[in-house]
Design an enzyme around this catalytic site. Structure first.
Site, short mmCIF file in Angstrom:
data_model
loop_
_atom_site.label_atom_id
_atom_site.label_comp_id
_atom_site.label_asym_id
_atom_site.label_seq_id
_atom_site.Cartn_x
_atom_site.Cartn_y
_atom_site.Cartn_z
N SER A 244 0.85 -1.19 0.00
CA SER A 244 0.00 0.00 0.00
C SER A 244 0.88 1.23 0.00
CB SER A 244 -0.89 0.01 1.24
OG SER A 244 -0.09 0.22 2.38
N LYS A 245 0.24 2.36 -0.15
CA LYS A 245 0.93 3.66 -0.15
C LYS A 245 1.83 3.81 1.08
CE LYS A 245 0.21 6.34 -3.57
NZ LYS A 245 1.47 6.51 -4.28
#
Ligand code: GLU
Length: 473
Positions: A244-245
């Site tokens: 994820s980010k």
């Protein structure tokens, strides 16, 4: 894999949907397809799955081209655009209707809702009555076209990574091939395109494993040969959770922005789910020679920044300084550093002296800044204060004279001169080294003294020392 499939030349592909970014997972899928095609002497193709008209802008497509180009994974044929092939997809559905492999389903939305309710209550998938009704009874209203899938037995996806995966056919509904507005569905388009592109091996992320069962049924409905499947495990973040980010990055372009070299990315991505013994560092040629799908592991891979940094440092140390200078110039420009026309050549000269510790081209850019400063350099406060001491100022003036006498301005003679000077003065290097360093770099990070002077060249080095001495005078 059937004998006839094994006899065909290998053709692989990636089929990204243009969403505005190219995910690192897509890059890894692209690399494995590319490696397998190169390993087998086959071909590697690109298809843009641009059927989502809202998201599929020219800019989003360009992001994919740029990502592939940066990674150095050029497809062997011009890209295929899926949306442009909608007529062909519809024609194939007509063929399926004619062969009885598909049927028109005239259920109204209300009827579909009721069937969905009943299917849920009975713990089964939905079935349309139109599967068995005669087309002659067709009402005049919108319809979808569904695959007439087998209801008994099982569909086996013979996956080259995960082994045989079995799906009971009674758990697979008759999937929609054409929507009421006549647009083809995703699974249909993928099958038709892969068939028409002559794809022999579908290598992609394992989020598509269920689609492989459905796509197998479409191939069978058409009487087409099913390709070989290979579903790659996901790439997780360093903590083992979904990428994820939060983990820093997902898009290929971000790795470029963070100063990673494409060859380091290729080496690194190849290691995510595949490997050759304990080899950490290998060339493209070695990866191509060694790569085989059957050696891909089925456990999820983990992003490991330390490993990536280690590889990137290795490739930075190997790369042509002129090429690195071009990359460093781009980094400096992005930081609004004003550069003179000769600076790129200067940077290329400096790079061999500073690159050993650089993990990224951003760090490399930090490391060359000392050489780019214009004379006279601003000295750190501490150095100015030290030079006010006549004893040190005298020593530095004597050092300047010694250095000016060095004929061969390169690392070993400069090192020898520094050592001899320390001995002649009867002091350790620590008594003048840090001050010389500050005079040469203005306090910016710089390599060791002989390296810094060699990188700067004789005139610039002596000039910087003179500037500092005159300041102290
Ligand atoms: N367009 C799909 C995706 O971006 C890939 C389809 C495929 O590889 O079959 O996930």
């Amino acid at each position: 894999m059937s004998a006839s499939l094994a006899a065909r030349p290998v053709r692989t592909r990636i089929a990204p949907s243009p969403t505005g970014m190219m995910h690192i997972g897509t890059a890894r899928v692209a690399l494995f397809n590319w490696l397998y095609a190169r390993h087998t002497g086959g071909q590697f193709l690109l298809r843009i799955e641009d059927t989502d008209r809202e998201r599929s802008t020219d800019a989003a497509v360009q992001v994919i081209f740029d990502g592939m180009n940066w990674l150095g994974l050029e497809p062997d044929e011009p890209p295929v655009f899926q949306f442009a092939r909608a007529d062909r997809h519809r024609a194939v559905v007509d063929e399926m209707l004619a062969r009885g492999a598909a049927y028109r389903d005239y259920m109204t939305p209300e009827e579909l809702d009721a069937e969905r309710e009943a299917a849920r209550a009975e713990g089964r998938v939905i079935r349309s009555p139109w599967r068995d009704l005669s087309p002659n009874d067709a009402p005049d209203r919108p319809f979808v076209v569904r695959l007439k899938a087998p209801q008994d037995g099982e569909t086996i996806v013979h996956d080259q990574v995960k082994g045989p995966i079995r799906f009971e056919n009674r758990t697979l509904d008759d999937l929609i091939l054409l929507r009421t507005d006549g647009t083809p569905t995703y699974n249909l388009a993928v099958v038709v395109d892969d068939h028409d592109m002559g794809i022999t091996h579908v290598i992609r992320g394992d989020d598509h494993l269920n689609n492989a069962a459905r796509q197998t049924l479409i191939y069978q409905g058409l009487g087409w040969e099913v390709p070989a499947w290979a579903h790659l495990p996901m790439i997780n973040g360093p903590d083992g959770k979904k990428l994820s980010k939060r983990h820093g990055s997902q898009a290929v372009s971000e790795f470029d922005d963070m100063g990673y070299l494409p060859e380091a990315m290729r080496n690194y991505l190849a290691k995510l789910g595949w490997g050759h013994g304990d080899d950490e560092i290998f060339s493209d040629a070695q990866a191509i020679a060694w790569f085989d799908i059957k050696d891909v592991v089925s456990a999820p891979a983990r992003l490991d920044w330390d490993k990536l940094n280690h590889l990137n440092n290795h490739y930075i140390r190997q790369a042509d300084p002129l090429r690195l200078a071009g990359l460093v110039v781009a980094v400096l420009k992005s930081r609004d550093v004003a550069l003179r026309p000769d600076d790129e050549a200067l940077i290329a000269r400096v790079i061999p002296f500073v690159r050993d510790g650089a993990k990224t081209t951003l760090e490399l850019a930090d490391a060359v800044v000392f050489a780019l400063k214009a004379r006279p350099l601003e000295l750190p406060e501490k150095t100015r204060a030290q030079l006010a001491d006549p004893e040190l100022a005298g020593r530095m003036a004597r050092l300047r004279a010694v250095l000016a006498g060095v004929d061969d301005w390169s690392v070993p003679p400069l090192e020898a001169a520094l050592r001899a000077f320390a001995e002649a003065e009867g002091v350790g290097l620590g008594k003048f080294g840090p001050q010389l360093r500050a005079m040469l770099s203005g306090g910016a990070p710089a390599p060791d003294l002989a390296g810094a002077m060699t990188a700067l060249g004789r005139d610039q080095s002596l000039g910087r020392i003179d500037d500092a001495l005159s300041l102290a005078a």
